[in-house]
Design an enzyme around this catalytic site. Structure first.
Site, short mmCIF file in Angstrom:
data_model
loop_
_atom_site.label_atom_id
_atom_site.label_comp_id
_atom_site.label_asym_id
_atom_site.label_seq_id
_atom_site.Cartn_x
_atom_site.Cartn_y
_atom_site.Cartn_z
N THR A 1 -42.48 -9.18 41.79
CA THR A 1 -41.59 -10.10 41.08
C THR A 1 -40.23 -9.41 40.94
OG1 THR A 1 -42.49 -9.21 39.06
CG2 THR A 1 -43.35 -11.32 39.79
N ASN A 2 -39.24 -10.12 40.55
CA ASN A 2 -37.91 -9.55 40.32
C ASN A 2 -37.39 -8.80 41.54
OD1 ASN A 2 -38.31 -10.16 37.46
ND2 ASN A 2 -39.74 -8.46 37.58
N CYS A 3 -37.68 -9.31 42.73
CA CYS A 3 -37.27 -8.63 43.94
C CYS A 3 -36.17 -9.45 44.59
CB CYS A 3 -38.47 -8.51 44.88
SG CYS A 3 -38.31 -7.21 46.07
N LEU A 4 -35.02 -8.82 44.83
CA LEU A 4 -33.91 -9.58 45.42
C LEU A 4 -34.11 -9.79 46.91
CD1 LEU A 4 -30.84 -7.98 43.67
CD2 LEU A 4 -32.03 -10.10 43.11
#
Lengths: 122, 97, 111
Positions: free
Chosen positions: C108-111
């Protein structure tokens, strides 16, 4: 880039399980760190209970928040502040906490909040 | 006789304080979910005025999940089966949620 | 996504191709996941996959790019702890792709 930076503080006030607050705060913390903004976490009131080590959340069919918090340093989130009074009220010794934390009293907490550009409370 | 169930921490709500003032001789107190934090050393004082005949219990799964150790010795740890058994043994169950 | 068929067994995946059950992972499963991404697994891939699985076991989450690079630097050295190295092994979005082949949830929270 450097003039785009804002300092963030996430305040954790809730126990790790029993509501989604702690997990929501963690999600936001990881997201802020991906944008490489200066970030501090503050644990006050029941929020200090998140820091107790060795959860076995499988016993209630959940994921271990303590394992996730140990991961914060891999995201370079290393500014962890803890209300010393909240620990004392609950009979938790600072040495019981295995993360690298800085203890603050009420005045220290007020000063920390004052320094920030943005403060998010969970 | 009544089984009192508490599922919030002492600072999260007034559940614990309300239940403690409503307890009678021969009742039992069972802390579950976030309620188990009340058995931490810092909260021992809250339970000192309970009548001696009141039995105090903690749900062990919730204790383990939260990594709690060195809890108040007045509390006996029970599992889910004993939870069911207790609920049947007392004529009333009051949930202070 | 179509479920995988490995050695006569059906391995369920989600709509982005990540394993539904972490315990279904094995080397043949990884090879098939890699094949779908047009990647042939070499020793260089396997050591990253193993490191990812260890990361997940310790922290119970899949890492985004930065913590993944940090973990690789500390365990496999700074030559490998570079995004360009990871891009060469897992082109496009290395943290997502490597997690998928390692049988882990999507970071998650991966650009």
């Amino acid at each position: 880039m450097s003039d785009n930076k804002k300092s963030f503080l996430i305040i954790n006030r809730k126990a790790p399980y029993g509501s989604s607050a702690a997990r929501d705060a963690l999600d936001v913390a990881l997201t802020i760190s991906v944008f490489e903004q200066p970030l501090s976490l503050l644990f006050i009131e029941d929020g200090v209970l998140q820091l107790l080590p060795e959860h076995n959340a499988a016993a209630i069919g959940q994921k271990n928040l303590s394992a996730n918090l140990a991961m914060l340093e891999m995201y370079d989130i290393d500014q962890l502040y803890v209300c010393s009074q909240a620990l004392e009220q609950r009979g938790v010794r600072p040495a019981d906490i295995k993360l690298n934390i800085t203890l603050l009293d009420q005045r220290g907490i007020a000063a920390l909040i004052k320094q920030q550009d943005q403060v998010l409370s969970f | 006789m009544t089984l009192h169930l508490i599922n919030k921490t002492p600072s999260e709500s007034s559940a614990l304080s309300s239940s403690l003032s409503a307890v009678s001789e021969g009742d039992a107190l069972l802390l579950i979910e976030n309620g188990v934090y009340a058995a931490m050393p810092g909260y021992a004082e809250l339970f000192t005025r309970l009548p001696g005949s009141v039995q105090c219990y903690l749900l062990e799964n919730d204790v383990q999940a939260r990594g709690l150790k060195d809890l108040n010795q007045e509390f006996r740890h029970i599992d889910y089966d004993e939870f069911v058994e207790l609920s049947c043994r007392y004529s009333k169950v009051v949930s202070w949620f | 996504m179509e479920n995988l068929h490995v050695n006569g067994q059906i391995i369920p995946v989600d709509n982005e191709g990540y394993l539904r059950n972490l315990e279904d992972w094995s080397r043949p499963v990884a090879e098939q996941l890699a094949q779908q991404e047009r990647i042939e697994l070499t020793e260089a891939h396997w050591e990253i996959l193993q490191l990812l699985r260890n990361f997940y076991q310790t922290y119970e989450m899949s890492p985004a790019m930065r913590p993944l690079i940090k973990a690789i630097t500390s365990e496999l050295g700074s030559d490998k702890g570079k995004s360009i190295y990871l891009m060469s092994l897992f082109p496009g979005s290395p943290a997502k792709l490597a997690s998928k082949i390692a049988g882990l949830p999507k970071p998650t929270n991966c650009l």
